[in-house]
Design a protein around this motif. Structure first.
Motif, PDB file in Angstrom:
ATOM      1  N   ALA A  39     -28.215 -19.998  89.462  1.00 14.86           N
ATOM      2  CA  ALA A  39     -27.295 -20.871  88.724  1.00 14.86           C
ATOM      3  C   ALA A  39     -26.109 -21.314  89.579  1.00 14.86           C
ATOM      4  O   ALA A  39     -25.269 -22.090  89.119  1.00 14.86           O
ATOM      5  CB  ALA A  39     -26.799 -20.163  87.471  1.00 14.86           C
ATOM      6  N   ARG A  41     -23.651 -19.320  90.711  1.00 13.87           N
ATOM      7  CA  ARG A  41     -22.441 -18.636  90.241  1.00 13.87           C
ATOM      8  C   ARG A  41     -22.106 -17.406  91.096  1.00 13.87           C
ATOM      9  O   ARG A  41     -21.628 -16.398  90.597  1.00 13.87           O
ATOM     10  CB  ARG A  41     -22.626 -18.200  88.785  1.00 13.87           C
ATOM     11  CG  ARG A  41     -22.943 -19.336  87.835  1.00 13.87           C
ATOM     12  CD  ARG A  41     -21.814 -20.344  87.732  1.00 13.87           C
ATOM     13  NE  ARG A  41     -22.158 -21.471  86.881  1.00 13.87           N
ATOM     14  CZ  ARG A  41     -22.002 -21.507  85.567  1.00 13.87           C
ATOM     15  NH1 ARG A  41     -21.502 -20.447  84.945  1.00 13.87           N
ATOM     16  NH2 ARG A  41     -22.346 -22.572  84.878  1.00 13.87           N
ATOM     17  N   VAL A 308     -32.279 -24.473  85.023  1.00  7.32           N
ATOM     18  CA  VAL A 308     -31.185 -25.143  85.728  1.00  7.32           C
ATOM     19  C   VAL A 308     -31.432 -26.647  85.763  1.00  7.32           C
ATOM     20  O   VAL A 308     -30.521 -27.452  85.521  1.00  7.32           O
ATOM     21  CB  VAL A 308     -31.037 -24.589  87.160  1.00  7.32           C
ATOM     22  CG1 VAL A 308     -30.091 -25.458  87.990  1.00  7.32           C
ATOM     23  CG2 VAL A 308     -30.511 -23.163  87.120  1.00  7.32           C
ATOM     24  N   GLY A 311     -30.468 -28.362  82.738  1.00  8.62           N
ATOM     25  CA  GLY A 311     -29.046 -28.287  82.420  1.00  8.62           C
ATOM     26  C   GLY A 311     -28.624 -27.043  81.674  1.00  8.62           C
ATOM     27  O   GLY A 311     -27.487 -26.951  81.201  1.00  8.62           O
ATOM     28  N   GLN A 314     -25.323 -25.042  82.482  1.00 17.21           N
ATOM     29  CA  GLN A 314     -24.023 -25.622  82.132  1.00 17.21           C
ATOM     30  C   GLN A 314     -23.449 -25.024  80.855  1.00 17.21           C
ATOM     31  O   GLN A 314     -22.277 -25.223  80.547  1.00 17.21           O
ATOM     32  CB  GLN A 314     -24.164 -27.140  81.976  1.00 17.21           C
ATOM     33  CG  GLN A 314     -24.592 -27.855  83.249  1.00 17.21           C
ATOM     34  CD  GLN A 314     -24.832 -29.339  83.034  1.00 17.21           C
ATOM     35  OE1 GLN A 314     -24.533 -29.874  81.970  1.00 17.21           O
ATOM     36  NE2 GLN A 314     -25.367 -30.002  84.058  1.00 17.21           N
ATOM     37  N   TRP A 315     -24.258 -24.300  80.109  1.00 14.21           N
ATOM     38  CA  TRP A 315     -23.813 -23.713  78.852  1.00 14.21           C
ATOM     39  C   TRP A 315     -23.219 -22.325  79.034  1.00 14.21           C
ATOM     40  O   TRP A 315     -22.926 -21.644  78.050  1.00 14.21           O
ATOM     41  CB  TRP A 315     -24.983 -23.643  77.872  1.00 14.21           C
ATOM     42  CG  TRP A 315     -25.554 -24.994  77.552  1.00 14.21           C
ATOM     43  CD1 TRP A 315     -24.951 -26.202  77.700  1.00 14.21           C
ATOM     44  CD2 TRP A 315     -26.865 -25.264  77.044  1.00 14.21           C
ATOM     45  NE1 TRP A 315     -25.781 -27.215  77.315  1.00 14.21           N
ATOM     46  CE2 TRP A 315     -26.972 -26.685  76.898  1.00 14.21           C
ATOM     47  CE3 TRP A 315     -27.954 -24.473  76.690  1.00 14.21           C
ATOM     48  CZ2 TRP A 315     -28.124 -27.300  76.422  1.00 14.21           C
ATOM     49  CZ3 TRP A 315     -29.097 -25.093  76.204  1.00 14.21           C
ATOM     50  CH2 TRP A 315     -29.180 -26.489  76.079  1.00 14.21           C
ATOM     51  N   TYR A 320     -27.422 -19.112  79.469  1.00 12.62           N
ATOM     52  CA  TYR A 320     -28.437 -19.345  80.495  1.00 12.62           C
ATOM     53  C   TYR A 320     -29.390 -18.154  80.617  1.00 12.62           C
ATOM     54  O   TYR A 320     -30.620 -18.320  80.634  1.00 12.62           O
ATOM     55  CB  TYR A 320     -27.750 -19.613  81.838  1.00 12.62           C
ATOM     56  CG  TYR A 320     -28.684 -19.670  83.018  1.00 12.62           C
ATOM     57  CD1 TYR A 320     -29.597 -20.711  83.144  1.00 12.62           C
ATOM     58  CD2 TYR A 320     -28.651 -18.689  84.006  1.00 12.62           C
ATOM     59  CE1 TYR A 320     -30.456 -20.769  84.233  1.00 12.62           C
ATOM     60  CE2 TYR A 320     -29.499 -18.745  85.093  1.00 12.62           C
ATOM     61  CZ  TYR A 320     -30.410 -19.787  85.205  1.00 12.62           C
ATOM     62  OH  TYR A 320     -31.258 -19.840  86.279  1.00 12.62           O
TER      63      TYR A 320
END
Length: 343
Positions: A39, A41, A308, A311, A314-315, A320
Motif C-alpha cells: 500500500a 505505507r 490497490v 483504490g 485510499q480508505w 484495506y
C-alpha cells in the motif's frame, strides 16, 4: 531426575490440535506485514530487524519441519515425494495461471483500458508461467502491469519461500534413507546446529561466490530443522506442558538477546512452544476439516495488489487489510475445494 523423565509427557494429539488454525493465522500475519509495503505505507512493524511476515514464515517452517519429518519417517520414499508434490504443486500452478490469465488482464484494463500488447510484451504471460514452473521464482512482473502501484512490477512476492520449503522436503527425503537419522535424535541435532552455525557466519558465503539463494536457504533451513529435532523429541517422550511453557519463554529470551541469528537458534523452542499451544487453543470445526492456509498464503499478495489498483488503499489501512482478507479468503477456499483437496 533424568532429562528423559523431565521431558516425558503425553503422545502428541495429531488428530486433535489447532495447527490448521495456527497456520492460517501465520498466513494472515504475512498478509498484514506485506500490506504496508504494497500500500506504500512504509515497512510496518518489525522485530529484531525482521518484519512480522518474516517471523510468520519462520513459524510456518518450524511447524512444517515437525510434520514433514513425521511424514517421511512413516511413509515410503516414493509416496512421501508424491504427497509433497501433490500438496504444493497443483495449487501453485493454478495460482501462476490465474495471475497471468485473469489478474494481469484486469490490471491492464484498469491502468490502460485495453489489453493491447499484453500477450507479447516481455515479461509475457507465457514467460511468467513457464519461467516460474520450477518453484524458483525468476519473474515477478508481467509486461506493463503493476507499473503504477506503490510496490511496482511484483505480482506475488510470497511465492519465493515455496522453493526453499521444497528443498527442505528433499533434504528430509534423503535423510530418511539414513537408518541412523530414523533411529536417533543426534543426527537431527547435529544438522540443526550446523545449519545455525552456517547462518550465523553467512557473510562468508559471498567470499566463495555463492549466490543469494544460498543465503536464503540457510536463513530458513534452521527453522525447518528445529521442527525436525522437536519431532524426534516428542516422538520419544511425548509433549510435556511445562516444557512447552518453558520453551516459549526460552524462545522469546533467545530472540530478544541474540540479534541476527537468535530466531534460528531458538527454532526448536519455537516449534515445541507452538505445538504445545496448538493443543490448548481450540479451533473452529470447519477449519479443523479444511486447511485453507496454503491458499491464503499464495493468493494474499495478488489480491493486495489488485485492491490497490481498485483504490482500496485510499480508505485507510484498516479497511484495506479487511478487504484483502475477505478477497484472499474467498480464493483460498476455492483453491482448497477445487484444487488442493482433490489433489
Amino acid at each position: 531426575m533424568s532429562i528423559a523423565t523431565a521431558l516425558r509427557g503425553a503422545p502428541y494429539p495429531y488428530r486433535a490440535n489447532s495447527l490448521n488454525l495456527f497456520r492460517l493465522f501465520l498466513a494472515a500475519l504475512v498478509l498484514f506485514a506485506h500490506s504496508w509495503y504494497i500500500a506504500g505505507r512504509g515497512e510496518g512493524p518489525h522485530l529484531q530487524g525482521e518484519n512480522l511476515g518474516g517471523w510468520a514464515v519462520a513459524g510456518f517452517f518450524v511447524i512444517s519441519g515437525f510434520l514433514i519429518t513425521r511424514s517421511r519417517i512413516r511413509t515410503p520414499a516414493g509416496d512421501y515425494l508424491l504427497h509433497r508434490v501433490a500438496r504444493i504443486y497443483p495449487a501453485f500452478i493454478v495460482c501462476l495461471v490465474l495471475t497471468a490469465a485473469v489478474f494481469g488482464p484486469i490490471s491492464m484494463l484498469i491502468d490502460y483500458g485495453s489489453l493491447a500488447g499484453y500477450a507479447t510484451t516481455p515479461v509475457t504471460p507465457a514467460q511468467y508461467v513457464w519461467g516460474n514452473l520450477g518453484l524458483n521464482i525468476t519473474s515477478y512482473d508481467i509486461g506493463r502491469t503493476l507499473d503504477t502501484v506503490p510496490y511496482p512490477n511484483a505480482w506475488n512476492g510470497s511465492l519465493w519461500t515455496l522453493y526453499y520449503e521444497f528443498l527442505c522436503y528433499l533434504a528430509v527425503w534423503l535423510l530418511g534413507a539414513w537408518a541412523l537419522f530414523r533411529r536417533s535424535l543426534l543426527p537431527a541435532i547435529a544438522l540443526f546446529l550446523a545449519s545455525v552455525a552456517m547462518w550465523a557466519n553467512i557473510g562468508l558465503a559471498s567470499r566463495f561466490g555463492l549466490d543469494p539463494s544460498y543465503t536464503l536457504l540457510f536463513k530458513l533451513l534452521p527453522f525447518f530443522l528445529g521442527g525436525t529435532v522437536v519431532y524426534f523429541v516428542i516422538d520419544r517422550w511425548g509433549l510435556n506442558k511445562w516444557v512447552g511453557i518453558g520453551s516459549i519463554a526460552v524462545a522469546v529470551l533467545i530472540i530478544a538477546l541474540v540479534p541476527g541469528w537468535g530466531g534460528q537458534a531458538a527454532s526448536p523452542f519455537m516449534a515445541y512452544g507452538l505445538l504445545f499451544l496448538a493443543t490448548i487453543v481450540p479451533q473452529p470445526r470447519w477449519i479443523a476439516r479444511n486447511d485453507v492456509s496454503y491458499g491464503f498464503y499464495i493468493y494474499a499478495w495478488p489480491v493486495q495488489q489488485l485492491t490497490v489498483l481498485f483504490g482500496g488503499a485510499q480508505w485507510g489501512m484498516v479497511a484495506y487489510i479487511l478487504i484483502t482478507i475477505v478477497g484472499t479468503a474467498c480464493l483460498a477456499v476455492a483453491s482448497w475445494f477445487l484444487v488442493e483437496r482433490p489433489a
